[in-house]
Scaffold this motif. Structure first.
Motif, mmCIF file in Angstrom:
data_model
loop_
_atom_site.group_PDB
_atom_site.id
_atom_site.type_symbol
_atom_site.label_atom_id
_atom_site.label_comp_id
_atom_site.label_asym_id
_atom_site.label_seq_id
_atom_site.Cartn_x
_atom_site.Cartn_y
_atom_site.Cartn_z
ATOM 1 N N GLU A 50 0.812 -1.223 0.000
ATOM 2 C CA GLU A 50 0.000 0.000 0.000
ATOM 3 C C GLU A 50 0.840 1.264 0.000
ATOM 4 N N LEU A 51 2.112 1.142 0.381
ATOM 5 C CA LEU A 51 2.964 2.329 0.482
ATOM 6 C C LEU A 51 3.446 2.783 -0.893
ATOM 7 N N PRO A 52 3.639 4.081 -1.080
ATOM 8 C CA PRO A 52 4.222 4.556 -2.340
ATOM 9 C C PRO A 52 5.675 4.107 -2.441
ATOM 10 N N PRO A 53 6.224 4.042 -3.639
ATOM 11 C CA PRO A 53 7.632 3.649 -3.783
ATOM 12 C C PRO A 53 8.548 4.545 -2.967
ATOM 13 N N ARG A 63 13.978 -0.884 -8.872
ATOM 14 C CA ARG A 63 13.215 -1.182 -10.085
ATOM 15 C C ARG A 63 11.765 -1.535 -9.803
ATOM 16 N N HIS A 64 11.433 -1.820 -8.544
ATOM 17 C CA HIS A 64 10.095 -2.292 -8.211
ATOM 18 C C HIS A 64 9.430 -1.356 -7.202
ATOM 19 N N THR A 118 7.447 -2.084 -4.696
ATOM 20 C CA THR A 118 7.407 -2.581 -3.323
ATOM 21 C C THR A 118 8.636 -3.435 -3.056
ATOM 22 N N LEU A 119 8.984 -3.567 -1.768
ATOM 23 C CA LEU A 119 10.161 -4.330 -1.391
ATOM 24 C C LEU A 119 9.961 -5.821 -1.632
ATOM 25 N N MET A 120 8.790 -6.342 -1.296
ATOM 26 C CA MET A 120 8.588 -7.780 -1.473
ATOM 27 C C MET A 120 8.556 -8.164 -2.955
ATOM 28 N N GLU A 121 8.129 -7.263 -3.819
ATOM 29 C CA GLU A 121 8.237 -7.528 -5.252
ATOM 30 C C GLU A 121 9.704 -7.638 -5.666
#
Length: 516
Positions: A151-154, A210-211, A213-216
């Motif tokens: 949900e957080l912005p990059p 490059r992503h 979110t961190l989990m991505e």
């Protein structure tokens, strides 16, 4: 190597051959690997004479083989990252192929929240790709906090960021305190909230840019690893201990014509003159006098065309104080952490260990030991050689938390035994104990470390024929130190490709203790 008679000023070589004279200062694994590469990469067109200077009476630096209760065991680093070619390749090159061995078990635990819990799968240095495997390790609140990553912005990473600060902002502090911190601590004995993400977890740093979110980013790393079909063990050990590797490399260096001088601490480095001040690293001008002069504490003087400095940062800074004051100043700013290993030997009939290779301990839980390795279970060769013993290694100390290291050996042993009792119910009295202290053993990589290393090398680039390598620069793991040594040697040959590759793709340090 030309050693100069300081009484007459005359130089004398070991033989009458022409070729580069290279002095390697430091007999740790980086210095030995540099000497080995210099000699094995030489040719009739580029002959080389190599001398290694080691200040102490022992080679290997932080790699050290020893014994307890008659059993062979490592008293320093105990495993090699096998997914990188440098360390395993060097071991094979020096005749240790038949002694390379994977861990007998890779199952590990975390002692957290008052219980020994299985190490979660599917993470990159403790950073998960999903929350599925973290139940028990994290609280319910911690598990819910992970979901906010989507949900957080990059997050803008900039040139560098602290691992702990970035992960906590994306996934919550519990992930850092109970997973990232103990895993990073096993490598750096450092503080996750100040360790450079770019240095310590470079793959994750690049993917996180490059992503959204961190989990991505974690899942992208995992997908790439699956696509590359990486097989085989992540880590390898050496029968008799990883601490036997330095002597094997030293033997190979000597067999190739290199000289190793023990008990000679280099105290000054200076130019012999200005005649060759513009000489490139690639090839010294034939027939000219060596450019560099190194003087040791005992007064011996060594002249060389080129010098590889494979020393801890403080010692390198001292050596370079005159030749490169700016590089020296940068090197002095590199901090180190101290630690101690407490090795315990138990009668197998009186002690019992849980399954697995050992466990890690998050500092947030307030325990003293940081990790425990069940060496007899992790390494089959130890069990085979010592059927009547169980060997356990525990570690104490990390950056900013070194007060326990002021205790004497008996106190440290008692503390380790008390924590083992609480963690796994090990109440037996050991038949032997051994405390090995590593004062200023591990360099710290805070935010900005890559930029500092770049500045050091830019300053040294003004000195023809000087290169540095070792744990202070490109990674603290054994493969990283060897890769650093190889890049330094290639740099002296005029080839900057390995150095550029190492800068672009640092050798990621992975936990090689109890955890994996």
């Amino acid at each position: 190597m030309r050693e100069t008679d300081t009484r007459t000023g005359s130089g004398r070589g070991r033989d009458g051959r022409d070729g580069r004279e290279v002095l390697v200062i430091g007999g740790g694994i980086a210095g030995l690997a540099a000497a080995h590469r210099l000699l094995t990469g030489s040719s009739a067109a580029d002959p080389v004479r190599v001398t290694v200077l080691e200040a102490s009476d022992r080679l290997g630096g932080k790699l050290r083989a020893g014994e307890i209760a008659g059993a062979r065991v490592d008293l320093g680093a105990e495993s090699l990252l096998a997914r990188r070619p440098e360390a395993v390749g060097l071991a094979r090159d020096v005749g240790l192929t038949d002694r390379l061995t994977p861990p007998a078990t890779a199952t590990a635990s975390i002692w957290t929240r008052d219980a020994l819990r299985p190490m979660p799968k599917g993470h990159v240095m403790g950073v998960p790709g999903t929350a599925d495997a973290l139940a028990g390790v994290l609280s319910d609140e911690g598990l819910r906090r992970i979901a906010q990553d989507a949900e957080l912005p990059p997050t803008e990473l900039g040139d560098d960021v602290a691992v702990g600060a970035y992960v906590a902002a994306r996934l919550g502090r519990e992930v850092v305190d109970r997973l990232v911190e103990p895993l990073l601590g096993g490598v750096y004995a450092g503080d996750a909230y100040r360790i450079s993400m770019r240095s310590a977890v470079p793959q994750l740093f690049e993917e996180a840019r490059r992503h959204p979110t961190l989990m991505e980013a974690v899942r992208a790393i995992q997908a790439r690893a699956a696509a590359n079909q990486q097989t085989g063990p992540v880590f390898m050990g050496i029968e008799g201990g990883v601490g036997t590797l330095p002597d094997a490399v030293a033997d190979a260096v000597r067999q190739s014509g290199g000289e190793i001088v023990m008990g000679e601490r280099a105290t000054s480095l200076g130019a012999r003159g200005t005649a060759r001040a513009t000489t490139t690293n690639a090839q010294p001008t034939a027939g000219r006098e060596p450019l560099w002069r190194v003087v040791t504490e005992s007064g011996r003087t060594f002249d060389a065309d080129q010098v590889v400095i494979a020393l801890p940062a403080p010692a390198a800074a001292s050596l370079l104080r005159t030749a490169s004051p700016k590089a020296s100043q940068e090197l002095r700013a590199i901090e180190y952490a101290s630690m101690a290993l407490i090795t315990l030997a138990y009668d197998r009939n009186r002690a019992e260990l849980p399954a697995g290779s050992g466990f890690l301990v998050p500092p947030v839980d307030g325990r003293t030991i940081k990790a425990a390795t069940f060496a007899s279970q992790k390494w089959g060769w130890i069990a085979d050689e010592n059927p009547d013993l169980l060997l356990v290694r525990t570690s104490v100390g990390r950056y900013g938390d070194e007060k326990d290291l002021t205790r004497d050996d008996d106190d440290l042993t008692d503390i380790a035994r008390n924590d083992l009792n609480e963690a796994i119910g090990l109440t037996a009295t050991p038949v032997a104990s051994l405390v090995t202290r590593w004062q200023d053993g591990l360099p710290q990589y805070p935010v900005g470390h890559p930029a500092r290393v770049t500045r050091i090398r830019e300053h040294l680039a003004q000195l023809p024929g000087i290169a540095v390598c070792g744990a202070a620069y490109d990674g603290v793991g054994i493969p990283a130190c060897i890769a650093s040594a190889h890049a330094a040697v290639d740099e002296l040959r005029g080839d900057l490709g390995a150095r550029d590759e190492l800068k672009a793709n640092p050798v990621q340090s992975l936990h090689g203790g109890a955890g994996e």
